[in-house]
Every structure is written in C-alpha cells, then in structure tokens.
Design a protein around this motif. Structure first.
Motif, PDB file in Angstrom:
ATOM      1  N   ASP A 296       0.836  -1.198   0.000  1.00 11.09           N
ATOM      2  CA  ASP A 296       0.000   0.000   0.000  1.00 11.09           C
ATOM      3  C   ASP A 296       0.870   1.247   0.000  1.00 11.09           C
ATOM      4  OD1 ASP A 296       0.819  -0.491   2.628  1.00 11.09           O
ATOM      5  OD2 ASP A 296      -0.895   0.559   3.477  1.00 11.09           O
ATOM      6  N   VAL A 297       0.381   2.249  -0.749  1.00 12.52           N
ATOM      7  CA  VAL A 297       1.046   3.547  -0.812  1.00 12.52           C
ATOM      8  C   VAL A 297      -0.014   4.622  -0.615  1.00 12.52           C
ATOM      9  CG1 VAL A 297       2.986   2.809  -2.249  1.00 12.52           C
ATOM     10  CG2 VAL A 297       0.894   3.565  -3.338  1.00 12.52           C
ATOM     11  N   HIS A 298       0.393   5.727  -0.002  1.00 16.06           N
ATOM     12  CA  HIS A 298      -0.523   6.829   0.293  1.00 16.06           C
ATOM     13  C   HIS A 298       0.087   8.138  -0.200  1.00 16.06           C
ATOM     14  CE1 HIS A 298      -2.679   4.181   3.110  1.00 16.06           C
ATOM     15  NE2 HIS A 298      -1.480   3.719   3.374  1.00 16.06           N
ATOM     16  N   CYS A 299      -0.719   8.960  -0.838  1.00 14.27           N
ATOM     17  CA  CYS A 299      -0.256  10.264  -1.311  1.00 14.27           C
ATOM     18  C   CYS A 299      -1.242  11.330  -0.846  1.00 14.27           C
ATOM     19  CB  CYS A 299      -0.180  10.292  -2.832  1.00 14.27           C
ATOM     20  SG  CYS A 299       0.982   9.118  -3.550  1.00 14.27           S
ATOM     21  N   THR A 300      -0.720  12.431  -0.320  1.00 13.05           N
ATOM     22  CA  THR A 300      -1.539  13.559   0.103  1.00 13.05           C
ATOM     23  C   THR A 300      -0.910  14.835  -0.425  1.00 13.05           C
ATOM     24  OG1 THR A 300      -2.178  12.407   2.130  1.00 13.05           O
ATOM     25  CG2 THR A 300      -2.484  14.772   2.098  1.00 13.05           C
ATOM     26  N   SER A 301      -1.756  15.704  -0.979  1.00 12.71           N
ATOM     27  CA  SER A 301      -1.242  16.946  -1.558  1.00 12.71           C
ATOM     28  C   SER A 301      -2.071  18.133  -1.098  1.00 12.71           C
ATOM     29  CB  SER A 301      -1.285  16.855  -3.085  1.00 12.71           C
ATOM     30  OG  SER A 301      -0.958  18.096  -3.653  1.00 12.71           O
ATOM     31  N   GLU A 302      -1.383  19.177  -0.667  1.00  6.77           N
ATOM     32  CA  GLU A 302      -1.987  20.467  -0.327  1.00  6.77           C
ATOM     33  C   GLU A 302      -1.017  21.552  -0.758  1.00  6.77           C
ATOM     34  OE1 GLU A 302      -3.360  20.963   3.697  1.00  6.77           O
ATOM     35  OE2 GLU A 302      -3.730  18.832   3.896  1.00  6.77           O
ATOM     36  N   ASN A 303      -1.501  22.764  -0.899  1.00 12.45           N
ATOM     37  CA  ASN A 303      -0.659  23.931  -1.185  1.00 12.45           C
ATOM     38  C   ASN A 303       0.198  23.771  -2.439  1.00 12.45           C
ATOM     39  OD1 ASN A 303      -1.599  25.239   1.168  1.00 12.45           O
ATOM     40  ND2 ASN A 303      -0.138  24.068   2.390  1.00 12.45           N
TER      41      ASN A 303
ATOM     42  N   LEU B  55      -3.069  25.736  -4.950  1.00 10.20           N
ATOM     43  CA  LEU B  55      -2.940  26.310  -3.611  1.00 10.20           C
ATOM     44  C   LEU B  55      -4.215  26.177  -2.779  1.00 10.20           C
ATOM     45  CD1 LEU B  55      -0.841  29.492  -4.410  1.00 10.20           C
ATOM     46  CD2 LEU B  55      -0.092  27.360  -3.326  1.00 10.20           C
ATOM     47  N   LEU B  56      -5.369  25.977  -3.413  1.00 11.83           N
ATOM     48  CA  LEU B  56      -6.630  25.895  -2.682  1.00 11.83           C
ATOM     49  C   LEU B  56      -7.139  24.474  -2.487  1.00 11.83           C
ATOM     50  CD1 LEU B  56      -8.474  28.839  -4.463  1.00 11.83           C
ATOM     51  CD2 LEU B  56      -7.256  28.888  -2.283  1.00 11.83           C
ATOM     52  N   GLY B  57      -6.698  23.538  -3.296  1.00  8.46           N
ATOM     53  CA  GLY B  57      -7.244  22.178  -3.270  1.00  8.46           C
ATOM     54  C   GLY B  57      -6.524  21.245  -2.322  1.00  8.46           C
ATOM     55  N   GLN B  58      -7.203  20.123  -2.036  1.00 13.62           N
ATOM     56  CA  GLN B  58      -6.627  19.044  -1.242  1.00 13.62           C
ATOM     57  C   GLN B  58      -6.885  17.740  -1.983  1.00 13.62           C
ATOM     58  OE1 GLN B  58      -8.567  19.145   2.559  1.00 13.62           O
ATOM     59  NE2 GLN B  58      -7.112  20.606   3.384  1.00 13.62           N
ATOM     60  N   ALA B  59      -5.835  16.948  -2.186  1.00 14.97           N
ATOM     61  CA  ALA B  59      -5.961  15.681  -2.900  1.00 14.97           C
ATOM     62  C   ALA B  59      -5.386  14.565  -2.052  1.00 14.97           C
ATOM     63  CB  ALA B  59      -5.236  15.756  -4.237  1.00 14.97           C
ATOM     64  N   LYS B  60      -6.125  13.457  -1.986  1.00 14.59           N
ATOM     65  CA  LYS B  60      -5.664  12.289  -1.240  1.00 14.59           C
ATOM     66  C   LYS B  60      -5.899  11.065  -2.115  1.00 14.59           C
ATOM     67  CE  LYS B  60      -6.940  14.349   3.136  1.00 14.59           C
ATOM     68  NZ  LYS B  60      -5.802  14.517   3.941  1.00 14.59           N
ATOM     69  N   SER B  61      -4.867  10.237  -2.249  1.00 14.63           N
ATOM     70  CA  SER B  61      -5.005   9.019  -3.029  1.00 14.63           C
ATOM     71  C   SER B  61      -4.313   7.873  -2.309  1.00 14.63           C
ATOM     72  CB  SER B  61      -4.432   9.187  -4.433  1.00 14.63           C
ATOM     73  OG  SER B  61      -3.047   9.424  -4.371  1.00 14.63           O
TER      74      SER B  61
ATOM     75  N   TYR C 263      -5.440   7.886  -7.889  1.00 14.62           N
ATOM     76  CA  TYR C 263      -5.057   9.174  -8.480  1.00 14.62           C
ATOM     77  C   TYR C 263      -6.055  10.231  -8.011  1.00 14.62           C
ATOM     78  CZ  TYR C 263      -4.694  12.892 -11.948  1.00 14.62           C
ATOM     79  OH  TYR C 263      -4.573  14.109 -12.554  1.00 14.62           O
ATOM     80  N   ALA C 264      -5.542  11.391  -7.626  1.00 12.51           N
ATOM     81  CA  ALA C 264      -6.408  12.499  -7.223  1.00 12.51           C
ATOM     82  C   ALA C 264      -5.766  13.815  -7.643  1.00 12.51           C
ATOM     83  CB  ALA C 264      -6.637  12.485  -5.722  1.00 12.51           C
TER      84      ALA C 264
END
Length: 185
Positions: free
Chosen positions: A28-35, A54-60, A68-69
């Motif tokens: 398992d792998v986890h990715c989180t993106s902000e800013n 800069l406004l969104g939040q993505a989690k995959s 993918y997010a």
C-alpha cells in the motif's frame, strides 16, 4: 461422530491460523497533496498520485492498485485503487470520489467548475458542495462527469452518482438501473 470431527477440525483450523505467522502480501502507498504539491509514489504494481493547486486538497491510496487524485479551485479529491483496480478523481471545485476495487476495475469521477454556472438556479446546489462519486468492482467501469452531466455504469459491479443533477446508475449481476437521461431542449 461427524459433528464431533467437524468441530475438532474447525477448532484446529482456527488455532492454527492464530498460532502460525501470517504473511502480508498487500502493498500500500498513500499520497496527500496540499498547497500546490504534486506527489507520486510507485512500488511495483502499486501506485498513487496526488496533485493540487494552492486551494485544493488531494488524497489518493493504492493498495495493490492505483489511486489518483487532482484537486484545483478548492476541491477535495479522493482516489482509491485496491486489488488491481484504479480509482481516479479530478476536481475543479467540489468533492470527486473514485473507488476502484478488484482486477481491471476502473472508477473515474470528474468535476468541472465551469459547468456550475449552467445550473446557478438549481436549488440542489445551493449551500452544498458538488459531489461526484463512482465505485467500480472486479472488471466493471463507473464514471461521473459533471461537465456533460453524465453517469456511466458498465459491468457487474458499478455505482455512479452526480449530486448536482441527482443522476445515478447501478450495475449488478442482475441488471443495470439508471435514472432517466436528461433530454436535450
């Protein structure tokens, strides 16, 4: 006598499973993106990518699958791929959710904020975030695209829902159901 031997065999199987060590095979792998971050993780056949402005939040998440997010304009995008499935969500605003579980399952959710102005008078969108959700199981396909106001369910295990229009579809081994398709004026 058969009942006693069945109970003894069941008890032996349970005790064996508790005593012997188990081997975990899921990667398992986890990715989180902000800013504005763009994160990609690949481990064998498992992968995830999360990208945002800069406004969104993505989690995959990828658990023996691909998640993918991509989140822009304040979206919260969630993409999960498990057991050989792909979950891809892409949102310009709103909450796109995609969950692909099982070999060759593909779930795709897409929110296009440009389409929000088309339904400005729609009471269902007032005060509530736009949600696009799709779930695909074992070789099925599920998709939501808000720009075209479409939901698609193919295969024996798929579900898709567009909160703006209320369009929904469900595909099972027993049949396929879909809310009435909107007619062009």
């Amino acid at each position: 006598m058969k009942l006693i031997s069945m109970i003894a065999c069941s008890a032996a199987a349970v005790l064996t499973s508790l005593v012997l060590p188990a081997v975990a095979s899921a990667t398992d792998v986890h990715c989180t993106s902000e800013n504005g971050a763009d994160i990609t993780v690949i481990d064998g056949h498992t992968a995830c990518r999360a990208a945002s402005d800069l406004l969104g939040q993505a989690k995959s998440v990828g658990i023996d699958g691909v998640g993918y997010a991509n989140a822009t304009l304040g979206a919260t995008a969630i993409g999960i791929g498990m057991a050989g499935g792909v979950g891809a969500s892409d949102g310009a605003g709103g909450i796109p959710i995609a969950l692909g579980i099982g070999q060759d399952a593909i779930a795709r959710s897409s929110i296009d904020s440009a389409g929000d102005s088309d339904n400005a008078g729609d009471s269902r969108t007032t005060g509530a975030p736009l949600i696009a959700a799709s779930v695909a199981l074992d070789g099925s396909r599920a998709a939501v695209q808000t720009a075209e106001n479409t939901v698609v369910c193919l295969g024996t295990g798929a579900f898709a829902w567009n909160s703006r229009t209320g369009d929904t579809c469900l595909s099972t081994p027993f049949g396929r159901w879909q809310t009435p398709v909107h007619q062009l004026p």
